[in-house]
Structures are given as structure tokens and as C-alpha cells.
Design an enzyme around this catalytic site. Structure first.
Site, PDB file in Angstrom:
ATOM      1  N   CYS A  31       0.871  -1.178   0.000  1.00  0.00           N
ATOM      2  CA  CYS A  31       0.000   0.000   0.000  1.00  0.00           C
ATOM      3  C   CYS A  31       0.902   1.219   0.000  1.00  0.00           C
ATOM      4  O   CYS A  31       1.714   1.394   0.908  1.00  0.00           O
ATOM      5  CB  CYS A  31      -0.900  -0.014   1.231  1.00  0.00           C
ATOM      6  SG  CYS A  31      -1.814   1.524   1.467  1.00  0.00           S
ATOM      7  N   CYS A  90      -5.159   6.675  -2.328  1.00  0.00           N
ATOM      8  CA  CYS A  90      -4.530   5.375  -2.598  1.00  0.00           C
ATOM      9  C   CYS A  90      -3.196   5.668  -3.263  1.00  0.00           C
ATOM     10  O   CYS A  90      -3.166   6.200  -4.377  1.00  0.00           O
ATOM     11  CB  CYS A  90      -5.414   4.517  -3.496  1.00  0.00           C
ATOM     12  SG  CYS A  90      -4.611   3.004  -4.094  1.00  0.00           S
TER      13      CYS A  90
END
Length: 293
Positions: free
Chosen positions: A89, A231
Site C-alpha cells: 500500500c 490510494c
């Protein structure tokens, strides 16, 4: 699961993409899918887009991760809010790095961390943290070169599917160039967009609006989570795809990407690599009673 009834945790976020960090310096905790879902639950748990276990790389269960231990002593063991294991991530790497620095586990301004998506280089830039996200590629480079697109995306309430481009940054992304007639803020992302061809392992979907020269706005629906405020890998994918559509076959410019949670910088690096830079905040520390989850 460990026999302890309480665990320590830290809550952090990167451009409002938020995480529960669980320190496991002795590699004794079992943050399995059920536990990750419970911790990430926004009503009955702590609440987060994902859960990060901070563990020595040498103690990882995966042999491929343990092989990184000599270069990267700490492993970012990451699960999405639904409990599914993720390769990495982007925003999480900055929060993970901020935690390592605060706890004295890393002291240098440049160091490396281990993820399931490979080793990621970290560089501290004052209040910003830059992560070398590694190599990127188009999933179907032939179709990308020929058409500029390789898939179609349809959202609930939309009349027609939109053209999109698939980008791999260690995890899958499908980037949509929104038609001029569509308002980015009005798109319904309460449900996962429908992508054709259907990716076998799912995909993150980014919706992009060009704001100016090397400047875009983006919203994202993350697989296993839903719409998030940011994101990191998606921001990189969106910038790279938009740069490609603008005629830059080999991106060289810095891109500014605005997401609902803030602003990030994307920089193309030699060798088809890409760097993401932005803030990271550690906002709370505490203990969680496992028996109450």
C-alpha cells in the site's frame, strides 16, 4: 492468535488513507483475516482502510519476504479492511516509515522496507516522505500502444462504460479517463465498478480528471475496501496513465495529484520506476481489548 488479551496499536494516515499499525517486534501475533476485519471495523473496532503488522522481515512467513531481510529489516505485513492480504500500500509505506522513525527502529533519512510487492526505498524530505514504489508496467502494453486503452469500466448509474488502462505497480489498477461531460465528484463509487475483461484477482479503479499541466484530480475504489480518501499506488497509476495519454511514452515530469484526502507528488524514475511523495501522520496510540472485538 497470540494468547494476549490486549494488543498495542498506533493509528495513522497518509492523505486520510488510514491504518491501524500493530507492533509485533517479537513476531508473536497472528493478525489473520478475521482479526484484521475486526480491527478495521469503523463501528465495532478501531476503524481503518487497512491493518499493518510491524514485524522483523526475517520472521515473515513467506520465504520470498524473508529473502529481503538483509536489505530491509522491517516488513510491512499489510491486510485490507476486509481481511484480504495485499501486496503493498503506497500511502501505508509512508505511515509505516513514520512509525519506524518515531520508534527508533530506523534512524537514517534513507532506508528500505520489505513488502509483498518487493523492497521499497524510503527517503525523508522534511515533512514529506518519498517512497520508491519500484517498477511499473502496463498489463497489456501492445493494446496500450495501439489504442491507449485495454479495458472498459462501468459504474452503477452510468449510461455507458468508460475506456480504461490497466497498470501494474505490484498490485493491479484500472485507470479511467473520465469524459468531459462527467463530473468527478458525482460518480457513484459506493459499489465496486464493473471491469471488463474481469480481472481474476480484482483491481483498484481510479477515476481521473485533468486539472492542468501535469496536474490531475482522482477518486479511487480500492479492492477489498471500497472508496478511500487516497490510494498511493493508485495515485501513481493515475499519473502514469494520464502522462501516457498526453503523449509521454516514457514519463519524465513530476505530477501533482489531488485526492479527497490531500495532495501527493508522483515522479517518474529511470528504469520504469516511480516515486510517490506526501505526508504521513501518526495520530493516536493505545491498546485494544481483543475479547471485546
Amino acid at each position: 492468535m497470540a494468547d494476549m488479551t490486549t494488543w498495542r496499536f498506533t493509528k495513522g494516515h497518509g492523505t486520510e488513507n488510514d491504518f491501524v499499525l500493530v507492533p509485533d517486534l517479537d513476531a508473536r501475533l497472528d493478525v489473520d483475516a478475521e482479526m484484521a476485519r475486526s480491527l478495521a471495523d469503523r463501528r465495532a473496532g478501531i476503524g481503518a482502510d487497512g491493518v499493518i503488522r510491524v514485524v522483523p522481515t526475517a520472521s515473515a512467513t513467506e520465504e520470498s519476504v524473508r529473502a529481503m531481510a538483509e536489505r530491509a529489516p522491517w516488513f510491512m505485513d499489510y491486510r485490507n479492511a476486509d481481511g484480504s492480504v495485499a501486496e503493498m500500500c503506497g500511502n501505508g509505506t509512508r505511515v509505516f516509515a513514520a512509525y519506524l522513525r518515531r520508534e527508533g527502529l530506523e534512524g537514517a533519512d534513507e532506508f528500505e522496507i520489505a513488502t509483498r510487492g518487493g523492497i521499497k526505498g524510503i527517503r525523508i524530505e522534511g515533512e514529506m516522505i518519498a517512497t520508491n514504489m519500484g517498477r511499473w508496467r502496463f498489463l497489456d502494453p501492445d493494446r496500450a500502444a495501439a489504442d491507449g486503452f485495454d479495458s472498459l469500466v462501468h459504474v452503477d448509474g452510468g449510461d455507458e462504460p468508460w475506456s480504461a488502462l490497466s497498470v501494474d505497480l505490484g498490485n493491479p489498477h484500472t485507470v479511467v479517463a473520465l469524459p468531459e461531460t462527467v463530473v468527478l465528484a458525482d460518480v457513484d463509487l459506493t459499489r465496486a465498478p464493473h471491469v471488463k475483461p474481469d480481472p481474476s484477482n480484482g483491481t483498484n479503479v481510479e477515476l481521473v480528471r485533468v486539472l492542468g499541466d501535469a496536474h490531475i484530480a482522482m477518486r479511487v475504489h480500492e479492492r477489498g475496501v471500497g472508496e478511500t480518501r487516497s490510494c498511493g499506488t493508485g495515485v501513481c497509476a493515475a499519473a502514469l496513465a494520464t502522462s501516457f495519454w498526453a503523449g509521454d511514452a516514457e514519463p519524465t515530469r513530476d505530477w501533482t495529484v489531488d485526492v479527497p484526502g490531500g495532495r501527493l507528488r508522483v515522479r517518474a524514475l529511470p528504469g520504469h520506476q516511480v516515486e510517490l511523495a506526501g505526508p504521513a501522520a501518526l495520530i493516536a496510540d493505545g491498546t485494544v481489548d481483543l475479547s471485546a472485538l
